[in-house]
Design a protein around this motif. Structure first.
Motif, PDB file in Angstrom:
ATOM      1  N   ASP A 269      37.283  32.919  62.831  1.00 32.21           N
ATOM      2  CA  ASP A 269      38.467  32.129  62.487  1.00 32.21           C
ATOM      3  C   ASP A 269      38.087  30.888  61.679  1.00 32.21           C
ATOM      4  N   SER A 270      39.118  30.237  61.158  1.00 31.49           N
ATOM      5  CA  SER A 270      38.961  28.974  60.452  1.00 31.49           C
ATOM      6  C   SER A 270      39.679  27.872  61.217  1.00 31.49           C
ATOM      7  N   LEU A 271      39.240  26.648  60.989  1.00 29.56           N
ATOM      8  CA  LEU A 271      39.846  25.490  61.642  1.00 29.56           C
ATOM      9  C   LEU A 271      39.631  24.286  60.743  1.00 29.56           C
ATOM     10  N   ARG A 272      40.614  23.420  60.696  1.00 28.22           N
ATOM     11  CA  ARG A 272      40.471  22.195  59.910  1.00 28.22           C
ATOM     12  C   ARG A 272      40.601  20.990  60.819  1.00 28.22           C
TER      13      ARG A 272
ATOM     14  N   GLN B 141      37.018  21.321  56.720  1.00 30.38           N
ATOM     15  CA  GLN B 141      37.476  22.696  56.769  1.00 30.38           C
ATOM     16  C   GLN B 141      36.310  23.578  57.204  1.00 30.38           C
ATOM     17  N   MET B 142      36.505  24.311  58.280  1.00 31.27           N
ATOM     18  CA  MET B 142      35.442  25.144  58.831  1.00 31.27           C
ATOM     19  C   MET B 142      35.885  26.604  58.793  1.00 31.27           C
ATOM     20  N   ASN B 143      35.128  27.408  58.108  1.00 29.35           N
ATOM     21  CA  ASN B 143      35.439  28.832  57.973  1.00 29.35           C
ATOM     22  C   ASN B 143      34.375  29.691  58.649  1.00 29.35           C
ATOM     23  N   SER B 144      34.746  30.919  58.918  1.00 25.84           N
ATOM     24  CA  SER B 144      33.821  31.886  59.528  1.00 25.84           C
ATOM     25  C   SER B 144      33.102  31.288  60.736  1.00 25.84           C
ATOM     26  N   LEU B 145      33.881  30.753  61.631  1.00 28.76           N
ATOM     27  CA  LEU B 145      33.300  30.061  62.781  1.00 28.76           C
ATOM     28  C   LEU B 145      32.538  31.019  63.682  1.00 28.76           C
ATOM     29  N   LYS B 146      31.474  30.495  64.275  1.00 27.19           N
ATOM     30  CA  LYS B 146      30.603  31.255  65.152  1.00 27.19           C
ATOM     31  C   LYS B 146      30.554  30.593  66.526  1.00 27.19           C
ATOM     32  N   PRO B 147      30.220  31.346  67.553  1.00 28.23           N
ATOM     33  CA  PRO B 147      30.111  30.721  68.883  1.00 28.23           C
ATOM     34  C   PRO B 147      29.158  29.532  68.902  1.00 28.23           C
ATOM     35  N   GLU B 148      28.122  29.571  68.092  1.00 30.75           N
ATOM     36  CA  GLU B 148      27.179  28.450  68.067  1.00 30.75           C
ATOM     37  C   GLU B 148      27.747  27.199  67.401  1.00 30.75           C
ATOM     38  N   ASP B 149      28.937  27.305  66.820  1.00 28.23           N
ATOM     39  CA  ASP B 149      29.618  26.125  66.289  1.00 28.23           C
ATOM     40  C   ASP B 149      30.350  25.352  67.382  1.00 28.23           C
ATOM     41  N   THR B 150      30.372  25.892  68.590  1.00 29.99           N
ATOM     42  CA  THR B 150      31.016  25.210  69.702  1.00 29.99           C
ATOM     43  C   THR B 150      30.353  23.867  69.952  1.00 29.99           C
ATOM     44  N   ALA B 151      31.151  22.809  69.925  1.00 27.34           N
ATOM     45  CA  ALA B 151      30.614  21.461  70.058  1.00 27.34           C
ATOM     46  C   ALA B 151      31.759  20.467  70.068  1.00 27.34           C
ATOM     47  N   VAL B 152      31.428  19.230  70.391  1.00 25.35           N
ATOM     48  CA  VAL B 152      32.340  18.123  70.153  1.00 25.35           C
ATOM     49  C   VAL B 152      32.059  17.610  68.747  1.00 25.35           C
ATOM     50  N   TYR B 153      33.088  17.518  67.952  1.00 22.30           N
ATOM     51  CA  TYR B 153      32.960  17.096  66.559  1.00 22.30           C
ATOM     52  C   TYR B 153      33.427  15.653  66.427  1.00 22.30           C
TER      53      TYR B 153
END
Length: 125
Positions: free
Chosen positions: A15-18, A81-93
């Motif tokens: 998924d993507s998220l902004r 803008q974050m595209n092609s999210l991966k489980p390893e992108d899980t974090a506090v931003y």
């Protein structure tokens, strides 16, 4: 500068998220606004930075093909803008700000003096 980040949430892999970060309290003309993240048990990681005037950008190699930083003058907001999210992108931003643009060298959390409160992004597999 005061910063408020929002836009995090629970998404699925691919998924993507902004994310958004609203800035207030000062003129942003000479500012650089950046994004960082901190995953469970990890150090805070630089992702991207944008020069408010001029729009210069710098990205971490790990995200440059998937993440895009931008800003809106009228809304005093920077986006990630974050595209092609991966489980390893899980974090506090976190968004961060500093006066002045750094030429050369590697960006890190030590270069920023103002921080937003963080927004949690969870990517499920």
């Amino acid at each position: 500068v005061q910063l408020q980040a929002f836009g995090g949430g629970l998404v699925q892999a691919g998924d993507s998220l902004r994310l958004s970060c609203e800035a207030s309290g000062t003129t942003l003309t000479n500012y650089a606004l950046g994004w960082f993240r901190q995953g469970p048990g990890k150090e805070r990681e630089f992702l991207a930075v944008i020069r408010w005037s001029g729009g210069n950008t710098v990205y971490a190699a790990s995200v440059k093909d998937r993440f895009t930083i931008s800003r809106s003058y009228s809304k005093r907001t920077t986006y990630l803008q974050m595209n092609s999210l991966k489980p390893e992108d899980t974090a506090v931003y976190y968004c961060a700000g500093r006066s002045g643009w750094m030429v050369g060298g590697s960006w890190s959390s030590a270069h920023f003096g103002s921080w937003g409160q963080g927004t949690l992004v969870t990517v499920s597999s």
